[in-house]
Motif scaffolding. Structure first.
Motif, short mmCIF file in Angstrom:
data_model
loop_
_atom_site.label_atom_id
_atom_site.label_comp_id
_atom_site.label_asym_id
_atom_site.label_seq_id
_atom_site.Cartn_x
_atom_site.Cartn_y
_atom_site.Cartn_z
N VAL A 37 44.82 35.50 30.69
CA VAL A 37 44.85 36.95 30.25
C VAL A 37 45.84 37.82 31.19
O VAL A 37 45.26 37.53 32.34
CB VAL A 37 43.42 37.64 29.86
CG1 VAL A 37 43.69 39.06 29.56
CG2 VAL A 37 42.80 36.78 28.81
N GLY B 48 40.41 40.49 33.20
CA GLY B 48 40.69 39.22 32.59
C GLY B 48 39.37 38.41 32.32
O GLY B 48 39.07 37.89 31.31
N ARG C 70 20.58 49.15 36.10
CA ARG C 70 20.63 48.08 36.61
C ARG C 70 20.10 47.81 37.92
O ARG C 70 19.47 46.67 38.27
CB ARG C 70 21.99 48.08 36.77
CG ARG C 70 22.76 46.76 36.29
CD ARG C 70 24.22 46.88 36.32
NE ARG C 70 24.70 46.64 35.18
CZ ARG C 70 25.22 45.48 34.76
NH1 ARG C 70 24.65 44.41 35.16
NH2 ARG C 70 25.65 45.26 33.26
N SER D 83 24.49 37.01 43.85
CA SER D 83 24.41 36.17 42.57
C SER D 83 25.36 35.94 41.90
O SER D 83 26.53 36.48 42.07
CB SER D 83 23.13 37.07 41.85
OG SER D 83 23.78 37.89 41.17
N CYS D 84 25.19 35.29 40.82
CA CYS D 84 26.46 35.19 39.94
C CYS D 84 26.14 35.60 38.71
O CYS D 84 26.53 35.30 37.31
CB CYS D 84 27.02 33.60 39.80
SG CYS D 84 25.75 32.46 39.06
N LEU E 75 41.24 32.41 38.55
CA LEU E 75 39.99 33.24 39.37
C LEU E 75 40.08 34.54 38.93
O LEU E 75 41.33 35.02 39.28
CB LEU E 75 40.14 32.80 40.58
CG LEU E 75 39.10 33.15 41.75
CD1 LEU E 75 37.59 32.27 41.38
CD2 LEU E 75 39.61 32.51 43.04
C1 LIG Z 1 25.49 41.12 39.83
C2 LIG Z 1 26.15 40.90 38.71
C3 LIG Z 1 25.77 41.26 37.41
C4 LIG Z 1 26.54 40.70 36.12
N1 LIG Z 1 26.17 41.52 34.96
C5 LIG Z 1 26.78 40.98 33.81
C6 LIG Z 1 26.39 41.52 32.60
O1 LIG Z 1 25.82 42.57 32.52
N2 LIG Z 1 27.05 40.95 31.35
C7 LIG Z 1 27.95 39.92 31.63
O2 LIG Z 1 28.41 39.52 30.41
N3 LIG Z 1 28.15 39.43 32.66
C8 LIG Z 1 27.38 39.69 33.61
N4 LIG Z 1 27.70 39.24 35.00
C9 LIG Z 1 28.75 37.93 34.95
C10 LIG Z 1 30.16 38.21 35.36
O3 LIG Z 1 30.31 39.43 35.87
C11 LIG Z 1 30.78 38.10 33.95
O4 LIG Z 1 30.87 36.80 33.29
C12 LIG Z 1 32.26 38.32 34.05
O5 LIG Z 1 33.00 38.54 32.92
C13 LIG Z 1 33.05 37.54 34.89
O6 LIG Z 1 34.37 38.00 35.36
P1 LIG Z 1 35.43 37.77 36.77
O7 LIG Z 1 36.45 38.53 36.83
O8 LIG Z 1 34.34 37.60 37.92
O9 LIG Z 1 35.43 36.30 36.27
P2 LIG Z 1 35.45 34.69 37.37
O10 LIG Z 1 33.83 34.54 37.43
O11 LIG Z 1 36.47 34.74 38.15
O12 LIG Z 1 35.86 33.79 36.06
C14 LIG Z 1 35.06 33.54 34.98
C15 LIG Z 1 35.58 32.56 33.77
O13 LIG Z 1 36.62 33.49 33.33
C16 LIG Z 1 37.90 32.83 33.39
N5 LIG Z 1 38.98 34.11 33.67
C17 LIG Z 1 38.94 34.92 34.70
N6 LIG Z 1 39.86 35.65 34.62
C18 LIG Z 1 40.73 35.38 33.63
C19 LIG Z 1 41.93 35.63 32.95
N7 LIG Z 1 42.38 36.61 33.50
N8 LIG Z 1 42.40 34.74 32.11
C20 LIG Z 1 41.77 33.59 31.43
N9 LIG Z 1 40.59 33.42 31.99
C21 LIG Z 1 40.12 34.07 33.07
C22 LIG Z 1 37.62 31.74 34.70
O14 LIG Z 1 38.48 30.66 34.92
C23 LIG Z 1 36.36 31.36 34.50
O15 LIG Z 1 36.33 30.32 33.54
C24 LIG Z 1 27.36 39.67 36.26
C25 LIG Z 1 27.49 39.20 37.40
C26 LIG Z 1 26.95 39.59 38.58
C27 LIG Z 1 27.41 38.92 39.89
#
Ligand SMILES: Cc1cc2nc3c(=O)[nH]c(=O)nc-3n(C[C@H](O)[C@H](O)[C@H](O)COP(=O)(O)OP(=O)(O)OC[C@H]3O[C@@H](n4cnc5c(N)ncnc54)[C@H](O)[C@@H]3O)c2cc1C
Length: 288
Positions: free
Chosen positions: A160, A113, A186, A195-196, A46
């Motif tokens: 990571v 990560g 944005r 949202s996600c 997470l």
């Molecule tokens: C308002 C909003 C705007 C967004 N805009 C964008 C955008 O412009 N571009 C974009 O690409 N995405 C965007 N996203 C989606 C999201 O932020 C990305 O996918 C981001 O990379 C997820 O990071 P997280 O830390 O929240 O990961 P999580 O949601 O917690 O996890 C996502 C995945 O990554 C894995 N993961 C997390 N950390 C690690 C780690 N350290 N090592 C290995 N695996 C790991 C998890 O197991 C899961 O499979 C947006 C989301 C929101 C809510």
């Protein structure tokens, strides 16, 4: 030393969608040796939960949160961030130290990560453009890895721990200006409700948001979830939405777009339920 552990942690606390079920246990390693020790016992990883939906029934087992892995180091060419560093912290640090090249991340509520694992991107740039390498822990071993990347995809197997990036020297004021402009863009284009992020990947040569909008689905509601009327590729939680409300709309969008265009939209978000998202330590990593 033992790591912090929390039980029955709700999706409201650990996901940006702020709806869905509980995770049975979340553990928070705060250094590399704890991470190496904890990883083999973890079922899920997470980050900030900004790309995650947790099924309403909740999930059993243990999620490893990277939230406390927040080390930072740098030299004349590279900067290294712990996996749990958030975009807002990263950008504030980079702006202060005149490290440019990361401004495209402004407004993404994610961890380092998660960004690397998902190869997150915006404004024409993506993580693979700036990443030098990352330290990955998988089943007791640590390795410096240069992942293979695709569209919102990496071949990373394991967790990571930290990632090293190439930066461009730049004036702090210029960096701050670019961050400000990106945040402004944005805010104009994306909803402010929980949202996600983008629900679907863009199909080759098109935009998921355009297809969904053309199908007249903007503003479509189910329970507390709604296809955003600002950006059709976002499903927002406007009033205590459940994961089922969200998934109902996902299904409706997929069927409608397929019926009209013959295109199968592919989900960008990660679903955590008893069948999806779980790590398999015996057969390598298996997760959607
Ligand atoms: C308002 C909003 C705007 C967004 N805009 C964008 C955008 O412009 N571009 C974009 O690409 N995405 C965007 N996203 C989606 C999201 O932020 C990305 O996918 C981001 O990379 C997820 O990071 P997280 O830390 O929240 O990961 P999580 O949601 O917690 O996890 C996502 C995945 O990554 C894995 N993961 C997390 N950390 C690690 C780690 N350290 N090592 C290995 N695996 C790991 C998890 O197991 C899961 O499979 C947006 C989301 C929101 C809510």
């Amino acid at each position: 030393m033992s790591c912090e552990k929390r039980y029955n942690v709700s999706a409201k606390e650990v996901t940006s969608f702020k709806g869905g079920g509980n995770i049975e246990c979340v553990v928070y390693p705060s250094n590399l040796s704890d991470l190496i020790r904890i990883y083999p016992t973890a079922d899920y990883i997470l980050g900030c939960g900004s790309n995650m939906i947790i099924a309403d029934e909740g999930v059993s087992g243990t999620a490893l949160s990277t939230q406390k892995l927040t080390d930072i180091s740098y030299d004349d060419n590279y900067v290294t961030f712990g996996a749990g560093i958030k975009v807002s912290t990263l950008l504030a640090f980079c702006a202060r130290h005149g490290m440019g090249g990361f401004e495209f991340l402004a407004g993404i509520p994610a961890s380092v990560g998660g960004l690397v694992y998902m190869n997150a991107g915006a404004f024409g740039s993506k993580m693979s453009d700036v990443l030098k390498d990352c330290l990955v822990i998988a089943d007791g071993k640590e390795a410096s890895v240069k992942p293979q990347f695709g569209y919102r995809h990496s071949d990373i197997e394991g967790v990571v721990a930290r990632a090293t990036f190439v930066y461009e020297k730049a004036e702090p004021s210029k960096i701050k200006e670019r961050i400000f402009l990106n945040l402004k863009t944005r805010r104009l284009k994306q909803p402010s409700f929980p949202s996600c992020g983008s629900v679907f990947k863009n199909p080759e040569g098109d935009f998921a948001g355009r297809l969904i909008e053309e199908c007249g689905l903007k503003g479509e509601r189910y329970g507390g979830a709604m296809v955003s009327d600002k950006h059709a590729n976002f499903i927002v939680n406007f009033s205590d939405a459940t994961a089922s409300d969200f998934l109902f709309l996902v299904d409706k969008i997929k069927k409608t777009v397929y019926y009209r265009y013959g295109i199968t939209l592919e989900e960008e978000f990660r679903l955590l339920d008893e069948n999806h998202g779980r790590l398999s330590h015996t057969h390598g990593i298996q997760r959607l």
